[in-house]
Motif scaffolding. Structure first.
Motif, mmCIF file in Angstrom:
data_model
loop_
_atom_site.group_PDB
_atom_site.id
_atom_site.type_symbol
_atom_site.label_atom_id
_atom_site.label_comp_id
_atom_site.label_asym_id
_atom_site.label_seq_id
_atom_site.Cartn_x
_atom_site.Cartn_y
_atom_site.Cartn_z
ATOM 1 N N GLN A 13 0.849 -1.194 0.000
ATOM 2 C CA GLN A 13 0.000 0.000 0.000
ATOM 3 C C GLN A 13 0.884 1.244 0.000
ATOM 4 N N PRO A 14 0.771 2.126 -1.014
ATOM 5 C CA PRO A 14 1.581 3.357 -0.977
ATOM 6 C C PRO A 14 1.227 4.181 0.256
ATOM 7 N N MET A 15 2.235 4.755 0.889
ATOM 8 C CA MET A 15 2.026 5.559 2.096
ATOM 9 C C MET A 15 2.141 7.052 1.782
ATOM 10 N N VAL A 16 2.937 7.393 0.761
ATOM 11 C CA VAL A 16 3.216 8.794 0.440
ATOM 12 C C VAL A 16 3.027 8.985 -1.056
ATOM 13 N N TYR A 17 2.363 10.068 -1.443
ATOM 14 C CA TYR A 17 2.175 10.377 -2.863
ATOM 15 C C TYR A 17 2.919 11.653 -3.219
ATOM 16 N N SER A 18 3.501 11.663 -4.429
ATOM 17 C CA SER A 18 4.192 12.858 -4.898
ATOM 18 C C SER A 18 4.093 12.888 -6.416
ATOM 19 N N GLY A 19 4.062 14.077 -6.983
ATOM 20 C CA GLY A 19 4.016 14.204 -8.442
ATOM 21 C C GLY A 19 5.425 14.244 -9.005
ATOM 22 N N LEU A 20 5.666 13.512 -10.103
ATOM 23 C CA LEU A 20 6.960 13.571 -10.800
ATOM 24 C C LEU A 20 6.706 14.128 -12.196
ATOM 25 N N TYR A 21 7.378 15.224 -12.534
ATOM 26 C CA TYR A 21 7.182 15.884 -13.825
ATOM 27 C C TYR A 21 8.521 16.083 -14.508
ATOM 28 N N PRO A 65 -5.020 8.859 6.937
ATOM 29 C CA PRO A 65 -4.341 7.615 7.328
ATOM 30 C C PRO A 65 -3.495 7.818 8.579
ATOM 31 N N VAL A 66 -3.457 6.791 9.430
ATOM 32 C CA VAL A 66 -2.608 6.851 10.630
ATOM 33 C C VAL A 66 -1.639 5.672 10.608
ATOM 34 N N VAL A 67 -0.534 5.839 11.316
ATOM 35 C CA VAL A 67 0.471 4.773 11.395
ATOM 36 C C VAL A 67 0.801 4.491 12.858
ATOM 37 N N SER A 92 15.675 5.116 17.208
ATOM 38 C CA SER A 92 15.363 4.471 15.927
ATOM 39 C C SER A 92 13.843 4.404 15.799
ATOM 40 N N LEU A 93 13.380 4.521 14.550
ATOM 41 C CA LEU A 93 11.944 4.624 14.291
ATOM 42 C C LEU A 93 11.514 3.551 13.297
ATOM 43 N N ASP A 94 10.357 2.969 13.562
ATOM 44 C CA ASP A 94 9.735 2.069 12.592
ATOM 45 C C ASP A 94 8.246 2.397 12.587
ATOM 46 N N TYR A 95 7.598 2.305 11.422
ATOM 47 C CA TYR A 95 6.151 2.557 11.408
ATOM 48 C C TYR A 95 5.460 1.583 10.477
ATOM 49 N N GLU A 96 4.196 1.344 10.769
ATOM 50 C CA GLU A 96 3.376 0.488 9.897
ATOM 51 C C GLU A 96 1.976 1.062 9.834
ATOM 52 N N GLU A 97 1.283 0.753 8.749
ATOM 53 C CA GLU A 97 -0.061 1.268 8.507
ATOM 54 C C GLU A 97 -1.020 0.819 9.603
#
Length: 621
Positions: A308-316, A417-419, A483-488
């Motif tokens: 599942q994508p977590m972050v969206y960004s436009g590429l041009y 969305p939360v993680v 140190s950091l870890d995250y999940e949906e």
């Protein structure tokens, strides 16, 4: 040991061991893999280089593993019940970064065992724990290992006790090695053969092999990496991809040891590559099952869950004519990186491009850098954002991946969305970490002491709050020890609003953003101030406003360029000067009603580009 042993066709599954190395970034996975390559003799001293399995320049420069790499190693144990028997080891070196967890999950599918590697000077990290739980979910045999025991700061006794507490074994069961000097590595390989179970499969059944990776080769087409579960695959036979039904002739089949070597086939439990000469990148899907076209398997293997994508960004592309090149590049990169998703989009400011989904900020940065290096593209990436679900008063529901898709009308509720974040840090920094998480709308889920000096904090945070500078802030507040870890973790209702930026009363879609109501004024003020500096002055005054709906929350003015109409008046009555000024004022007013504000491309790029953010993502070391 005979040099040809690694090339033997159809090795007895009882003499195969498939395992991977899982660890946090910089805990020495690639160095340990280097020592294994040297010890087993598959790489000569002359060819040896540091981080041998890291093939990409970007991996070597940053010192991080991005792609899981597999290699076949011959080994004969020196002690124990298997002493002197030749075995085949399939090693998969995995990435350690949270953004590449999908690579790790695919590697685990192809293995029966995992070496859990922990730095003897740092102890277990949040990401190591996450990978450990992934391996336990797959019922893999875990071999706990402390690396870097040669370091002066190493405290193996303390961290062995910590590891034993987490896994549920005795501290004496934790192996101690040094990937740099090679101490303890032969004993580790002996333990892999003793503890990891051989692969299970039916040799006479129809062939079934799982695709766990693919790569595009300009000359040979798609190269597919597979793990054979049942039956066998041999060259020149027709194979079928079970998800698409496409059939191809198997031109070449082989093993990786560590360079590709053609063989007479692959049997149960073996890991290798297939080449069919297919140039169509969509034909080889990760997680698909390969079988023979004639008398093939009726049921496919269970594949991987889609990331599942977590972050969206436009590429041009900076040059609009590069759009088809960018599309082909994304196609080929997606083959090698199944976690990348993209769809076409257009922007008034930036032209044609793609909306891309990533697993995290580092994943986004690495993807952009790979597109620029491997395909020679010059790209602009817009500031990243997450996916929101908006429910309207009329019960209509909208999925918003871009602020410009924010629906018109009365909004009832917005879900974001939360993680679930796991933070491991020295206990002296608990206060600073809690303060940071609370300022980002976090909720404490629990806290455990792993030892007297190290604590694990579990927080639920909105995804939008951690995709910018959260990790940098965490590192600076804990002097780099956290140190950091995250999940949906699903979604939650939130007070979110769309902030529009208006130029002379007209909204510019490209500058809109979705932010929490409490942070809306700060965002509006930041953008109006930035645009005032970036947009050149016009012949008339231009107001820049930030608005939520019809309510203005911030404003800046770009002053007009004034022509000195009084320059020719070197004398005479004041009324003459006033008359000229009034005439100029009328002209400015008329120009303002019919004039357009020209925003240069550079201003759009500077305001939208993620590079312009002060919170550019860093490597999570």
């Amino acid at each position: 040991m005979p040099a040809s042993f690694a090339d033997t066709t159809f090795t007895d599954p009882a003499r195969i061991r498939n395992f991977c190395i899982i660890a946090h970034i910089d805990h020495g996975k690639s160095t340990l893999a280097d020592r294994m390559l040297q010890l087993t003799g598959v790489v000569s001293e002359r060819q040896m280089r540091a981080q041998y399995l890291d093939r990409m320049d970007i991996e070597r420069e940053r010192g991080i593993t991005i792609k899981a790499q597999n290699v076949r190693l011959p080994w004969a144990p020196r002690s124990g019940e298997h002493a002197g028997t030749d075995f085949v080891l399939h090693l998969i070196d995995t990435p350690g970064h949270v953004d590449f967890t999908y690579e790790v999950s695919r590697a685990l599918e192809a293995c029966e065992g995992a070496i859990l590697l922990v730095d003897a000077a740092q102890g277990i990290e949040a990401q190591t724990l996450a990978n450990l739980y992934l391996a336990l979910d797959k019922d893999l045999t875990i071999i706990p290992v402390l690396n870097k025991i040669d370091l002066p700061a190493a405290d193996p006794d303390r961290y062995a006790a910590e590891l034993a507490h987490i896994i549920g074994c005795e501290p004496s069961d934790v192996l101690r090695v040094s990937g740099k000097t090679g101490v303890g590595v032969p004993e580790l390989l002996d333990e892999v053969i003793a503890q990891v179970p051989p692969p299970e499969g039916v040799a006479d059944a129809p062939a079934r092999a799982m695709i766990f990776d693919s790569v595009y080769d300009t000359y040979r087409g798609v190269v597919t990496y597979v793990r054979v579960v049942d039956g066998k695959l041999t060259p020149r036979e027709k194979i079928k991809m079970m998800s698409t039904g496409a059939t191809h002739e198997l031109l070449e089949i082989g093993i990786v040891s560590p360079e590709p070597k053609p063989t007479d086939g692959l049997g149960v439990g073996e890991v290798g590559y297939l080449i069919t000469g297919v140039k169509e990148v969509r034909q080889s899907k990760v997680g698909d099952t390969v079988t023979t076209a004639r008398g093939g398997a009726p049921e496919p293997l269970t594949g991987y869950r889609e990331p599942q994508p977590m972050v969206y960004s436009g590429l041009y592309p900076v040059d609009g004519s590069d759009y088809p090149v960018l599309r082909d590049a994304l196609d080929k990169l997606q083959l090698n990186d199944a976690a990348l998703t993209y769809e076409p989009e257009t922007s008034v400011a930036l032209g044609f491009g793609f909306r891309c989904g990533f697993l995290g900020l580092l994943h986004m940065e690495i993807t952009r850098e790979r597109l620029q290096r491997e395909f020679g593209l010059d790209l602009i990436s817009t500031a990243p954002n997450v996916v929101y679900r908006v429910e309207m008063e009329d019960s209509a529901e909208h999925i918003v991946t871009n602020p410009s898709f924010w629906p018109e009308g009365k909004v009832r509720t917005v879900f974001e969305p939360v993680v679930k974040c796991t933070i491991i840090a020295p206990s002296e920094f608990i206060g600073a970490i809690m303060e940071l998480c609370q300022s980002r709308r976090g909720e404490l889920g629990g806290m455990d002491y792993l030892s007297e000096t190290r604590v694990e904090l579990r927080y639920t945070l909105p995804m939008a709050e951690i995709i910018f500078d959260f990790f940098d802030s965490l590192k600076s507040r804990t002097r780099g020890y956290a140190s950091l870890d995250y999940e949906e973790a699903g979604e939650q209702q939130a007070q979110l609003v769309k902030v529009d930026i208006l130029l002379q009363g007209e909204a510019v879609d490209a500058f809109s953003a979705i932010v929490h109501r409490d942070a809306a004024q700060a965002y509006g003020h930041k953008m109006t101030t930035k645009l005032r500096e970036l947009i050149p002055r016009q012949q008339f005054e231009v107001p820049i406003q930030a608005a939520i709906g019809s309510k203005i929350i911030a404003r800046e003015n770009i002053r007009a360029i004034r022509k000195d109409v009084l320059a020719k008046c070197y004398g005479g009555d004041i009324s003459r000067k006033r008359k000229l000024l009034e005439k100029q004022k009328e002209g400015k007013k008329r120009m303002k009603t019919i004039g357009r504000v020209d925003v240069p491309q550079e201003a759009f790029v500077a305001a939208l580009s993620s590079d312009a953010q002060s919170d550019k993502p860093k490597d999570k070391k």
